[in-house]
Design an enzyme around this catalytic site. Structure first.
Site, short mmCIF file in Angstrom:
data_model
loop_
_atom_site.label_atom_id
_atom_site.label_comp_id
_atom_site.label_asym_id
_atom_site.label_seq_id
_atom_site.Cartn_x
_atom_site.Cartn_y
_atom_site.Cartn_z
N CYS A 164 0.81 -1.23 0.00
CA CYS A 164 0.00 0.00 0.00
C CYS A 164 0.84 1.27 0.00
O CYS A 164 0.28 2.38 -0.03
CB CYS A 164 -0.94 -0.01 1.20
SG CYS A 164 -1.90 -1.54 1.29
N HIS A 304 -2.53 7.96 6.47
CA HIS A 304 -2.80 6.63 5.92
C HIS A 304 -4.19 6.18 6.36
O HIS A 304 -4.94 5.64 5.55
CB HIS A 304 -1.72 5.66 6.39
CG HIS A 304 -1.79 4.30 5.77
ND1 HIS A 304 -1.73 4.10 4.40
CD2 HIS A 304 -1.92 3.07 6.33
CE1 HIS A 304 -1.81 2.81 4.14
NE2 HIS A 304 -1.94 2.16 5.30
N GLU A 315 -0.67 5.44 14.10
CA GLU A 315 -0.29 6.59 13.26
C GLU A 315 -0.51 7.91 13.99
O GLU A 315 0.33 8.80 13.94
CB GLU A 315 -1.10 6.57 11.96
CG GLU A 315 -0.67 7.66 10.98
CD GLU A 315 -1.42 7.62 9.66
OE1 GLU A 315 -1.04 8.38 8.75
OE2 GLU A 315 -2.39 6.84 9.54
N LYS A 336 -9.52 7.78 2.60
CA LYS A 336 -9.99 6.40 2.51
C LYS A 336 -11.41 6.26 3.05
O LYS A 336 -12.08 5.27 2.75
CB LYS A 336 -9.06 5.46 3.27
CG LYS A 336 -7.69 5.25 2.61
CD LYS A 336 -6.88 4.23 3.39
CE LYS A 336 -5.51 4.02 2.77
NZ LYS A 336 -4.60 5.16 2.98
N HIS A 341 -9.71 1.63 0.51
CA HIS A 341 -8.25 1.51 0.44
C HIS A 341 -7.85 0.95 -0.92
O HIS A 341 -8.04 -0.24 -1.20
CB HIS A 341 -7.76 0.61 1.57
CG HIS A 341 -6.28 0.64 1.79
ND1 HIS A 341 -5.40 1.21 0.89
CD2 HIS A 341 -5.51 0.17 2.81
CE1 HIS A 341 -4.17 1.08 1.34
NE2 HIS A 341 -4.22 0.46 2.51
N PHE A 400 1.83 -3.38 3.97
CA PHE A 400 2.16 -4.66 4.58
C PHE A 400 3.65 -4.95 4.33
O PHE A 400 4.17 -4.72 3.24
CB PHE A 400 1.32 -5.79 3.97
CG PHE A 400 -0.08 -5.88 4.51
CD1 PHE A 400 -0.55 -5.02 5.49
CD2 PHE A 400 -0.94 -6.85 4.02
CE1 PHE A 400 -1.84 -5.14 5.98
CE2 PHE A 400 -2.24 -6.97 4.50
CZ PHE A 400 -2.69 -6.11 5.48
#
Length: 414
Positions: A164, A304, A315, A336, A341, A400
């Site tokens: 991502c 994010h 975050e 998002k 996403h 990831f």
């Protein structure tokens, strides 16, 4: 050779809230949700039955039937968005040295539908059932290759693949290629088409997806206490980067400037964020250092913000550690909440949104926020867009594997 300034003169987007960049921006500002029940396949046996999807997408609006059969959706989305980006830049391709134009466009997964379909064909018909186009349709570098072939761009051409964080990594690499003189212009960003049976099944098995099937449009709710996982999305987004000298010479419209980035790793876990945020803190601080600015100079961060229970807290805490009290004076958001996403396209789409926030002095909202989480206590620009004068803004994208990226954009000042 001294480092060159790098500006953005073209943008493109194909997303669940808009099929081009102006529609994308208007969708974000209006708080539109692009999440709805999945249309691509029967979801009866799936725990999650919704996703962020491009509305009324018809490949024959863009490609003839033969061409479309030889392009996975991930390459289709990339070609459509690259075309918009090039046209938006108003570059005269007849006057360009195409040896100096690069393409850095990535995808987190690649041709997922192609892999799924060809696997079924193999099991049904054996080796002879596999298409000769299987591999060229599947591999992650093909969107970049297809774009270069279409336009004859012979400069730097490959893709970073970092889940991502893919789109943001490619933008950062494009920035480097221009500022160090290896390219004059680069099309960069990401594309993804993961909303297929195997994609939903895989993320569902990870227990990563929201299961709010009774209200799909409200399922992506970053920072809200009732969040229960992220929403898968599809699409593509890109930027046309060029040296400042090139842009000024041709009188181009300049959306803004890229002035730095921070890349790092969590070195912690394949899918879970480091609860101490060490990798994210490193990305943020390195980005500030490269840009030559202080935390107080930043007015906005497009986070994010995936709408996962652990990720949003980690975050938020990382940002507070880097920005201190100034964090409470900034505007944050997660687009998002509207698009879902988009994986490898997420960092690119959210970078376009961050750039347009600077350009228009407007921060899009984080929608679906209703129940405050005491551990997420920043100004997330909830539910309605806010006017804000922005000189510097950042975009975070994490993947990831523990990949972290932070890009720094600046209002253009000649």
């Amino acid at each position: 050779m001294s480092e060159r300034r790098v500006v953005i003169t073209g943008i493109g987007a194909l997303t669940p809230v808009g099929k081009n960049a102006p529609e994308f921006w208007n969708g974000l500002i209006s708080g539109k949700s692009g999440v709805r029940p999945i249309e691509h396949f029967d979801t009866t046996d799936f725990p999650t039955k919704f996703a962020g999807q491009i509305e009324n997408y018809n490949e024959q609006d863009y490609f003839d039937r033969k061409e479309a059969r030889r392009l996975d959706k991930v390459s289709q989305y990339a070609l459509i968005t690259a075309d918009e980006t090039i046209k938006d830049s108003k570059i005269d391709l007849e006057k360009v040295d195409r040896d100096r134009v690069g393409v850095l466009v990535g995808t987190g997964i690649g041709g997922m539908k192609t892999f799924y379909d060809q696997s079924i064909s193999f099991h049904q018909h054996g080796p002879k059932g596999v298409s000769p186009f299987f591999i060229p349709m599947l591999i992650p570098d093909i969107p970049a290759g297809q774009i270069s072939i279409k336009y004859g761009f012979r400069g730097v051409n490959f893709c970073a693949v970092s889940a991502c964080a893919t789109g943001s990594h490619n933008i950062g690499l494009a920035f480097d290629s221009i500022r160090y003189g290896n390219s004059d212009m680069v099309i960069c960003g990401g594309s993804e088409s993961p909303v297929w049976q195997i994609g939903i099944a895989g993320f569902s098995s990870l227990k990563a997806l929201s299961t709010r099937n009774e209200s799909p449009e409200t399922a992506s709710r970053p920072f809200d206490k009732t969040r229960d996982g992220f929403v898968l999305g599809e699409g593509a987004a890109m930027m046309f980067l060029e040296s400042l000298d090139s842009a000024l010479d041709r009188g181009a419209r300049i959306y803004g400037e890229i002035v730095g980035y921070g890349f790092s790793a969590d070195a912690y876990h394949i899918t879970a964020p480091d609860p101490d945020g060490n990798g994210v803190i490193l990305a943020l601080t390195n980005a500030l250092k490269m840009a030559g600015i202080k935390p107080k100079d930043v007015a906005h961060i497009n986070m994010h913000g995936t709408s996962t229970p652990l990720g949003d807290i980690a975050e938020t805490n990382s940002i507070k550690k880097v920005f201190g009290d100034h964090a409470y004076e900034m505007n944050f958001n997660s687009t998002k909440s509207m698009t879902g996403h988009m994986l490898g396209a997420a960092g690119a789409g959210e970078s376009v949104a961050t750039l347009l926030s600077i350009y228009h002095n407007m921060v899009p909202p984080t929608i679906n926020y209703s129940t405050p989480d005491p551990e997420c206590d920043l100004n997330y620009t909830t539910n309605e867009a806010e006017v804000r004068d922005i000189r510097y803004a950042m975009n975070n994208a994490f993947g990831f594997g523990g990949h972290n990226t932070t890009l720094v954009f600046k209002k253009f000042e000649e």
